[in-house]
Design a protein around this motif. Structure first.
Motif, PDB file in Angstrom:
ATOM      1  N   GLY A  48      -5.176 -10.462   2.654  1.00  0.00           N
ATOM      2  CA  GLY A  48      -6.469 -10.328   3.310  1.00  0.00           C
ATOM      3  C   GLY A  48      -7.305  -9.209   2.719  1.00  0.00           C
ATOM      4  O   GLY A  48      -8.508  -9.362   2.486  1.00  0.00           O
ATOM      5  N   ILE A  49      -6.678  -8.072   2.451  1.00  0.00           N
ATOM      6  CA  ILE A  49      -7.388  -6.934   1.861  1.00  0.00           C
ATOM      7  C   ILE A  49      -7.810  -7.244   0.420  1.00  0.00           C
ATOM      8  O   ILE A  49      -8.929  -6.935   0.014  1.00  0.00           O
ATOM      9  CB  ILE A  49      -6.520  -5.666   1.919  1.00  0.00           C
ATOM     10  CG1 ILE A  49      -6.370  -5.236   3.382  1.00  0.00           C
ATOM     11  CG2 ILE A  49      -7.108  -4.536   1.086  1.00  0.00           C
ATOM     12  CD1 ILE A  49      -5.358  -4.126   3.605  1.00  0.00           C
ATOM     13  N   THR A  50      -6.939  -7.895  -0.334  1.00  0.00           N
ATOM     14  CA  THR A  50      -7.266  -8.269  -1.704  1.00  0.00           C
ATOM     15  C   THR A  50      -8.422  -9.263  -1.741  1.00  0.00           C
ATOM     16  O   THR A  50      -9.369  -9.100  -2.513  1.00  0.00           O
ATOM     17  CB  THR A  50      -6.043  -8.858  -2.424  1.00  0.00           C
ATOM     18  OG1 THR A  50      -4.996  -7.885  -2.412  1.00  0.00           O
ATOM     19  CG2 THR A  50      -6.370  -9.261  -3.850  1.00  0.00           C
ATOM     20  N   ASP A  51      -8.369 -10.270  -0.866  1.00  0.00           N
ATOM     21  CA  ASP A  51      -9.457 -11.261  -0.816  1.00  0.00           C
ATOM     22  C   ASP A  51     -10.774 -10.601  -0.431  1.00  0.00           C
ATOM     23  O   ASP A  51     -11.826 -10.923  -0.985  1.00  0.00           O
ATOM     24  CB  ASP A  51      -9.113 -12.378   0.165  1.00  0.00           C
ATOM     25  CG  ASP A  51      -8.002 -13.277  -0.313  1.00  0.00           C
ATOM     26  OD1 ASP A  51      -7.677 -13.232  -1.529  1.00  0.00           O
ATOM     27  OD2 ASP A  51      -7.423 -14.010   0.517  1.00  0.00           O
ATOM     28  N   ALA A  52     -10.738  -9.656   0.512  1.00  0.00           N
ATOM     29  CA  ALA A  52     -11.962  -8.943   0.923  1.00  0.00           C
ATOM     30  C   ALA A  52     -12.515  -8.127  -0.251  1.00  0.00           C
ATOM     31  O   ALA A  52     -13.725  -8.070  -0.447  1.00  0.00           O
ATOM     32  CB  ALA A  52     -11.673  -8.042   2.121  1.00  0.00           C
TER      33      ALA A  52
END
Length: 55
Positions: A48-52
């Motif tokens: 989730g953090i990487t995609d954001a």
């Protein structure tokens, strides 16, 4: 826990948490936007953090 504006290093866009381990777990991730509003990220925390970051 949102991060005070003075601690953000001058970034214009902000999506983070100063104590990520206390605001989320592996599949329930909450970070904060520039206004201090909670933002839930889907899926596994790292993904989730990487995609954001990519967005």
């Amino acid at each position: 826990m949102s991060v005070a504006k003075a601690q953000r290093g001058g970034y214009e866009f902000w999506l983070a948490s100063n104590l990520l381990e206390f605001t989320s777990d592996a599949y329930d991730c909450t970070v904060f936007d520039g206004e201090g509003n909670p933002v839930k990220l889907p899926g596994y925390r790292v993904d989730g953090i990487t995609d954001a970051a990519i967005r």
